[in-house]
Write a protein that holds these residues in place. Sequence first.
Motif, PDB file in Angstrom:
ATOM      1  N   GLN A   1      -3.102   4.282  10.677  1.00  0.00           N
ATOM      2  CA  GLN A   1      -4.562   4.294  10.873  1.00  0.00           C
ATOM      3  C   GLN A   1      -5.226   5.323   9.964  1.00  0.00           C
ATOM      4  O   GLN A   1      -6.232   5.043   9.311  1.00  0.00           O
ATOM      5  N   ASP A   2      -4.653   6.507   9.933  1.00  0.00           N
ATOM      6  CA  ASP A   2      -5.291   7.625   9.245  1.00  0.00           C
ATOM      7  C   ASP A   2      -5.124   7.518   7.728  1.00  0.00           C
ATOM      8  O   ASP A   2      -6.075   7.754   6.977  1.00  0.00           O
ATOM      9  N   ARG A   3      -3.940   7.149   7.284  1.00  0.00           N
ATOM     10  CA  ARG A   3      -3.633   7.224   5.847  1.00  0.00           C
ATOM     11  C   ARG A   3      -3.719   5.903   5.112  1.00  0.00           C
ATOM     12  O   ARG A   3      -3.848   5.875   3.892  1.00  0.00           O
ATOM     13  N   LEU A   4      -3.550   4.800   5.835  1.00  0.00           N
ATOM     14  CA  LEU A   4      -3.603   3.484   5.179  1.00  0.00           C
ATOM     15  C   LEU A   4      -4.778   2.647   5.670  1.00  0.00           C
ATOM     16  O   LEU A   4      -5.024   1.574   5.140  1.00  0.00           O
ATOM     17  N   LYS A   5      -5.460   3.105   6.727  1.00  0.00           N
ATOM     18  CA  LYS A   5      -6.596   2.373   7.328  1.00  0.00           C
ATOM     19  C   LYS A   5      -6.159   1.040   7.916  1.00  0.00           C
ATOM     20  O   LYS A   5      -6.898   0.064   7.923  1.00  0.00           O
ATOM     21  N   LEU A   6      -4.919   1.009   8.399  1.00  0.00           N
ATOM     22  CA  LEU A   6      -4.355  -0.208   8.977  1.00  0.00           C
ATOM     23  C   LEU A   6      -4.127  -0.045  10.471  1.00  0.00           C
ATOM     24  O   LEU A   6      -3.619   0.982  10.919  1.00  0.00           O
ATOM     25  N   VAL A   7      -4.466  -1.099  11.217  1.00  0.00           N
ATOM     26  CA  VAL A   7      -4.159  -1.143  12.638  1.00  0.00           C
ATOM     27  C   VAL A   7      -2.859  -1.935  12.813  1.00  0.00           C
ATOM     28  O   VAL A   7      -2.803  -3.125  12.502  1.00  0.00           O
TER      29      VAL A   7
ATOM     30  N   PHE B   1       0.339  11.068   1.369  1.00  0.00           N
ATOM     31  CA  PHE B   1       0.558  11.751   2.645  1.00  0.00           C
ATOM     32  C   PHE B   1       1.757  11.156   3.384  1.00  0.00           C
ATOM     33  O   PHE B   1       2.511  11.870   4.025  1.00  0.00           O
TER      34      PHE B   1
ATOM     35  N   LEU C   1       0.826  -1.209   0.000  1.00  0.00           N
ATOM     36  CA  LEU C   1       0.000   0.000   0.000  1.00  0.00           C
ATOM     37  C   LEU C   1       0.860   1.258   0.000  1.00  0.00           C
ATOM     38  O   LEU C   1       2.041   1.218   0.362  1.00  0.00           O
ATOM     39  N   SER C   2       0.245   2.357  -0.367  1.00  0.00           N
ATOM     40  CA  SER C   2       0.974   3.633  -0.347  1.00  0.00           C
ATOM     41  C   SER C   2      -0.007   4.769  -0.143  1.00  0.00           C
ATOM     42  O   SER C   2      -1.220   4.589  -0.282  1.00  0.00           O
TER      43      SER C   2
END
Lengths: 324, 324
Positions: free
Chosen positions: A265-271, A27, A23-24
Amino acid sequence: MNIEMIDAAATRIVGHAQLTPLLSSPFLDAVAGRRVLVKAECLQHTGSFKYRGARAALTALPKGTKGVLACSSGNHAQGVARAAAELGLAAVILMPADAPRIKLENTAALGAEVVTYDRTTTDRDAMAAELAEARGLDLILPFDNAQVIAGQGTVGLEIAAQAGVSEADVLVCCGGGGLTAGVALALEARAPGLRVRPVEPEGFEDVAQSLVAGRIITNPARAGLCDAVLTPAPGKLPFPILQRLCGPGLVVTDTQVLAAMALAQDRLKLVLEPGGAVALAAALFLPDAVAGDTVIAVATGGNVDREVFIRALTEGASHANRAA
Amino acid sequence: MNIEMIDAAATRIVGHAQLTPLLSSPFLDAVAGRRVLVKAECLQHTGSFKYRGARAALTALPKGTKGVLACSSGNHAQGVARAAAELGLAAVILMPADAPRIKLENTAALGAEVVTYDRTTTDRDAMAAELAEARGLDLILPFDNAQVIAGQGTVGLEIAAQAGVSEADVLVCCGGGGLTAGVALALEARAPGLRVRPVEPEGFEDVAQSLVAGRIITNPARAGLCDAVLTPAPGKLPFPILQRLCGPGLVVTDTQVLAAMALAQDRLKLVLEPGGAVALAAALFLPDAVAGDTVIAVATGGNVDREVFIRALTEGASHANRAA
């Protein structure tokens, strides 16, 4: 250890392990000052790459194996439990009685028999050996096991196929070095311009120091934010591979880790869990320590305490905003 | 609208859009009482499927197009901004002046010119038409645009290829119905045993009611937790497609949405926004309203306020624990 073992592991886990995306986000690129590609290994079954190594190791056991035994309070436990359940093998996981309740419960819910011990009074390794002998179980070590390293190496095969660049630093969260060694071996064969760099949290940089010293250096065992990677020393099997193939180690602060969690969390939606965010933290916040126009970071997950999550959303986000 | 348009959109976005994974967790299966497959569209560029529709629409514009105009305070804005920047097109995004600052900033940071208006005094559609005319820009509607629907339909093509089941309900977060219609058209052609069901938050079930009534029913416009899907009525172009292809609508409570967000964070390592979690909420918490051994839920992201995130970690997690 060689690429053939990793290819063989890949054929045994394909269709079972998730092929995780790279992912990328523009931001993140802006924070790092170069392109950042994130191997989202937190999306692997059980939340971490440990499932790959576990499935690779369990499918390499001789026929007639009665079951397996693993010692782990975290991700290796859950990876072994899930792979064993899939393969119809019994799994006994030795966990400290004071491990977080959620980790004990998750491991049991995945079908394993959880046996607890008292950290303060028990010699875990002796207990494991005795239990394995008594029950006829195969002991699956978390990184000093060639098939586990081969399984983790499949992350490297995927990066080689997905990256689309011929030269870059590949930053890997490093505890005992199983993932780092596996990825390095895979990239040596399939994308030799991608150089692996182990990343550790400050105060626990046994791998970085061992690479400098040319011999295994041990950290005193103690607790810290990045619990998943706080192994006191690199493993005997991974270490010579790291010496031969990996660039200098990188070290990040807890504040940088919390900021990397917030940005993921904010930019990739990953925890990400803290230990799984150290490589991304280095990619974002150590621009001078990394070479090239693109950097690749392996990111992994696991169980994140609510309190740590909220620290990432508050302290971490503040630091990320200042860096942006 | 037909499958050829979706296939054509797919050829225009391949290599640009992320092919998002279909994820699962035995812990979610246990909550739902059946297998749950989650199309992790929150991992799409800009955090939502809106990028697909934007790129599909912008690449279908005639040569010589000067630029595009979109009205959106949220995900459509960011999808159009990013696709326009990639294609070297000017993008003007009309946003309410009182939109969350982070959304205004993100849209600008993606390279768009943000023009704000006062919600209380301005006729947005008239302002958009005037601005488009004056500046020679093409207006890109968020769902009443066939190429946008075709782009969203590529989510359906991927589900058909990834699902590995021939019969299941496919639950889709539904605002104006662009994603729902696109997915339904793709599945009609490629996996006709997968039946699409629109999902909405309680109090905003205009699509469910419209399907029952056989005509477009409008909700009063008001704010709510699931802001990304609070469109007051299904779009004119999607609605007949929904009528022809979709099963009855499903409706979830805010508490169920927060619990789905908590479980997505904990079990899938995914950050969903409330509106992007309604389909997963239905998959998990409305077991009697869904048919079959497997249910597929499309999950999407976007910007999540810190306060909402913390509500998911607290209230949402409590509800999820009670349900588990």
